[in-house]
Enzyme design. Structure first.
Site, short mmCIF file in Angstrom:
data_model
loop_
_atom_site.label_atom_id
_atom_site.label_comp_id
_atom_site.label_asym_id
_atom_site.label_seq_id
_atom_site.Cartn_x
_atom_site.Cartn_y
_atom_site.Cartn_z
N SER A 43 0.79 -1.23 0.00
CA SER A 43 0.00 0.00 0.00
C SER A 43 0.82 1.28 0.00
CB SER A 43 -0.96 0.01 1.20
OG SER A 43 -0.23 0.15 2.41
N LYS A 108 0.59 4.63 6.63
CA LYS A 108 -0.03 5.45 5.57
C LYS A 108 0.56 6.86 5.65
CE LYS A 108 -3.07 2.13 4.71
NZ LYS A 108 -2.92 1.25 3.52
#
Length: 247
Positions: A43, A108
């Site tokens: 990700s 993230k």
């Protein structure tokens, strides 16, 4: 013989003191200063690749634009019982002797902090934060020279107090804030898309391993142009677009 025995016993004692001292120092370092995590997913490519070891610093507060590791308090990964490790592994992680490979944490990039108005996308297909477009070419994943789109899903949100809005750098492979806006938490609509500030372990400081990927992390320059939120952060998320569970 007594002197030799005493000498050996003294040596063992000194070694034990050194070992215990090193363990205490390592534990304090992990708890207060720096912790190492292993990256489990795609990700955040190519900023962080699968298997990278990233050191997260806990001294300075994170800011908009930073890559952060945070606890999966919102259960984006599902049932946390699936990610339990062996007790001996937990002990080594606690002592700072091995990286945290637990999938109970996520990594993230912070796009919005409390009060920020985050929208995707403007007429130029860019994310905007508080009305200013973000230039993301420095970190968005690119395949064959073609960068990921900022988002395949439209959203228009205002980040509530005490929470953040996060996206992966490999947008097409990241189940991030966009993908959880439909989730209700403790009776609050859309709260599932906004991790709490308290869940953040810290900001990525440098990649430790593999050695050929060693790098330090700084806040991308484009975030310096983002103004502060125009007003106080709402108590609950404001989601004008998004939350349709499209991810």
């Amino acid at each position: 013989m007594d002197e030799e025995g005493g000498g050996f016993g003294g040596f063992v004692k000194e070694v034990a003191i050194v070992v215990v001292g090193a363990l205490i120092a390592s534990t304090l370092l992990r708890l207060l200063v720096l912790q190492v995590f292993s990256i489990p997913s795609r990700s955040m490519e190519s900023t962080l690749n699968v298997g990278d070891r990233v050191a997260v610093q806990k001294v300075q507060a994170f800011q908009r634009g930073d890559v952060v590791v945070f606890r999966d308090d919102l259960e984006w990964l599902g049932n946390p019982d699936r990610f339990r490790t062996e007790p001996w592994q937990d002990a080594l992680v606690f002592l700072g002797l091995m990286p945290d490979t637990s999938s109970a944490h996520l990594v993230k990039r912070v796009i919005g902090v409390e009060g920020d108005h985050v929208v995707c996308c403007d007429a130029d297909d860019k994310l905007t934060v508080n009305g200013v477009a973000l230039e993301e070419s420095d970190y968005l994943y690119a395949d064959g020279g073609m960068p990921d789109a900022p988002s395949a899903y439209a959203f228009d949100v205002v980040v509530p107090a005490g929470r953040i809005f996060v996206l992966g750098d490999h947008r097409s492979a990241s189940a991030d804030s966009r993908c959880h806006l439909q989730e209700k938490v403790l009776g609050v609509d859309h709260a599932g898309g906004f991790p709490t500030v308290e869940s953040v372990v810290g900001a990525a400081s440098f990649t430790l391993f593999p050695f050929d990927r060693w790098r330090t992390f700084t806040t991308p320059a484009s975030f310096a142009a983002i103004p502060a939120a125009s007003g106080p952060a709402p108590a609950e998320p404001v989601v004008a677009v998004g939350g349709d569970g499209l991810c």
